[in-house]
Design an enzyme around this catalytic site. Sequence first.
Site, PDB file in Angstrom:
ATOM      1  N   GLU A  24      42.319  45.625  42.424  1.00 49.65           N
ATOM      2  CA  GLU A  24      41.952  44.972  43.687  1.00 49.65           C
ATOM      3  C   GLU A  24      43.162  44.468  44.462  1.00 49.65           C
ATOM      4  O   GLU A  24      43.091  44.298  45.677  1.00 49.65           O
ATOM      5  CB  GLU A  24      40.993  43.806  43.406  1.00 49.65           C
ATOM      6  CG  GLU A  24      40.367  43.214  44.652  1.00 49.65           C
ATOM      7  CD  GLU A  24      39.124  42.405  44.346  1.00 49.65           C
ATOM      8  OE1 GLU A  24      38.909  41.398  45.047  1.00 49.65           O
ATOM      9  OE2 GLU A  24      38.377  42.762  43.425  1.00 49.65           O
ATOM     10  N   ASP A  76      37.698  43.166  40.479  1.00 52.67           N
ATOM     11  CA  ASP A  76      37.159  41.941  39.888  1.00 52.67           C
ATOM     12  C   ASP A  76      35.709  42.167  39.461  1.00 52.67           C
ATOM     13  O   ASP A  76      34.933  42.826  40.167  1.00 52.67           O
ATOM     14  CB  ASP A  76      37.225  40.783  40.883  1.00 52.67           C
ATOM     15  CG  ASP A  76      38.657  40.325  41.112  1.00 52.67           C
ATOM     16  OD1 ASP A  76      39.532  40.676  40.306  1.00 52.67           O
ATOM     17  OD2 ASP A  76      38.894  39.605  42.101  1.00 52.67           O
ATOM     18  N   ASP A  93      32.806  40.889  39.569  1.00 49.34           N
ATOM     19  CA  ASP A  93      31.712  40.154  40.185  1.00 49.34           C
ATOM     20  C   ASP A  93      31.096  41.067  41.245  1.00 49.34           C
ATOM     21  O   ASP A  93      31.489  42.223  41.403  1.00 49.34           O
ATOM     22  CB  ASP A  93      32.194  38.830  40.791  1.00 49.34           C
ATOM     23  CG  ASP A  93      33.386  39.025  41.719  1.00 49.34           C
ATOM     24  OD1 ASP A  93      33.625  40.162  42.183  1.00 49.34           O
ATOM     25  OD2 ASP A  93      34.094  38.041  41.985  1.00 49.34           O
ATOM     26  N   TYR A 105      39.680  34.477  34.567  1.00 48.87           N
ATOM     27  CA  TYR A 105      39.357  34.607  35.995  1.00 48.87           C
ATOM     28  C   TYR A 105      38.774  33.298  36.522  1.00 48.87           C
ATOM     29  O   TYR A 105      37.792  32.790  35.973  1.00 48.87           O
ATOM     30  CB  TYR A 105      38.360  35.748  36.195  1.00 48.87           C
ATOM     31  CG  TYR A 105      38.158  36.134  37.633  1.00 48.87           C
ATOM     32  CD1 TYR A 105      39.195  36.660  38.385  1.00 48.87           C
ATOM     33  CD2 TYR A 105      36.918  35.957  38.245  1.00 48.87           C
ATOM     34  CE1 TYR A 105      39.009  37.023  39.704  1.00 48.87           C
ATOM     35  CE2 TYR A 105      36.712  36.318  39.569  1.00 48.87           C
ATOM     36  CZ  TYR A 105      37.765  36.847  40.293  1.00 48.87           C
ATOM     37  OH  TYR A 105      37.580  37.196  41.611  1.00 48.87           O
TER      38      TYR A 105
END
Length: 489
Positions: free
Chosen positions: A15, A122, A124, A340
Site C-alpha cells: 500500500e 492493509d 481492513d 497495525y
Amino acid sequence: MPPGGSAIRVLNVAEKPSVAKSVAEILSRGGMQSRAGRSRYNRVFEFNYAIGAQACHMLVTSVTGHLMELDFDDRYRRWYSCDPAELFHAPVRKAVPQDKQDIKRTLEEEARTCQWLVLWLDCDREGENIAYEVVDICAGANRNLNIWRARFSALIPREIHEAVQHLARPNKLFADAVDARQEIDLRIGASFTRFQTMLLKDAFVLDVSGEERNMVLSYGPCQFPTLGFIVERFWEIQAHEPEEFWTINCSHTSDEGTASFIWIRGHLFDYSSAVVIYEMCVHEPMATVQNVRNQEKLKYPPYPLSTVELQKRASRCCRMSSEHTMKVAEELYQAGFISYPRTETDSFSPNTDLHAIVREQVDHPDWGTYAQRLLNPEERLWRNPSNGGHDDKAHPPIHPTKFSTGENNWSPDHKKVYELVVRHFLACCSQPAVGAETTVEVDIAGEQFNASGRVFLRRKITWTFIVMTHGVVHYFQHTPSDSSLFRRL
C-alpha cells in the site's frame, strides 16, 4: 498452489513505498536489488524466494493509497448541468487520476511478465478495496494472473514469512462495502454542496471579492452532522444561566494526614439556609461516627488496546493529539515495533502466543523485571486478557512486536507511544488489583457527612497494583499491615 517446477515471477504490491521496502527486506533478508519504476516514489525490488515448494522470482512494488477515484460522468460535472437531485441517480465511474498514471503504468508493465499477483495491502476493508483497484489494473494487462492475498498485522519477519507461506484469496465483499460507502458519500456530498451553495449565494448578498466570489459551501455526510452537534452544544452553553450555590465541607487532621468529609446534601441554592446550617455545625462541632463500611474493591486490568483507546490514553496522559498519536504509531508500525495501529479489535485470538510477546520484553531496564515475574507461575500474576467484545476480523489489538529500549531516530513522542503500548499490553495480562474501600459516615449537629478512601489489603501473596501516571502504567507491590487500614483513610 502448484508444487515445484521452474521459477515463476510473482508481482507483490504493497500500500505504501515504505511497506514495500520493509516486506522486500524481510523476505530477501537484505539481499534484494532495487530499480526505478515509472513513478520515482514507487521503486521495484527484486529477489528470489520460495513459496512452499514453488521457486519464485519476486518483484515488490507499491501504490500510494487509493489508486482510483470515484466521480460522475463528464456531463454531470458542471454545476449548472443538472438539478442537484439528479446526482442521486447519475452514473458514476472509477478511474485512475492523472497524478497516478505512472504507478498504473508500472503495474501494467510488471504484471505482463508475471504469473502470480500477491496483494500486500492493509488487512481492513479499505485495504481490500485498494487491493481490487490493483487487481483491475493488473488483470487488465494480464488476464492469466493467479491472484493471492497476504494477510499480516505487523512488519516483522515472523508475520511476513507466515503471511507469504499461507496466502489466501482477496475478499470481494469487503471491497464492495467500501465502494458503496464511497458512492453514498459522493452522491450526498456533491448534491447537497451544489444545492446549498447555489441557494444561499442567490438568497444573500455576500460582500466578497476576488477568489472568494467562487466560495463553495461544502457539505460532508460525516462532517456536517458533527458540526451540528458542536453548534447545538455551543447553544446550550450560551443559554445556560449560572446560579450561585453554597456547600459545607469539613475535615479532620491527625498525624496520619487529613481526611476531607463531604456534605450529604451536596449544596444548597438558598444562602440563608446554608448559613443557618453552617452556624449550627460551628456551634456543635463534635462529630459522631455513625457508620463505618468496609468493602473489597477490584481494579480490573484494561481490555487489549484498540485505536480509539490508544488515542484516548495518549491524549489524556501524554498530551498528544489523536492525529499526532496515529502518525507516530504508524511510523512505529512501519518500523516493525508495534502491530497495525488502526484496529477496532480489543480481544486477542486464542491462537496468539501472548507469553512470547511478554518474553521479548524481559530485558528492558524499566519493565523487564515485571515481565519476568509475569511469566513465572509461582508469582501467580498472569491472567489471560479480558475480551472487550469487538473484533473487526482484520487486525489484532495493538501490541508490541519487537523489543526496543529506544532507537536513535526516535523522538520523545515515539518513546511515549511505544512505552504506552508495551505497558498496556503487560497490564492487560495481569491479575486485577485488590484493595479495600472504607467509608466513614459522621453526624455533626444533625447534618450528615462522609469520607471514603482505598487502601491495599494484606494477603498471603503479594498482589500487583496497576497505577496510571503521566501516561505510564506502573506496577508495584505493597503489603501494608492490617492496622493501617483505617489510619490511611
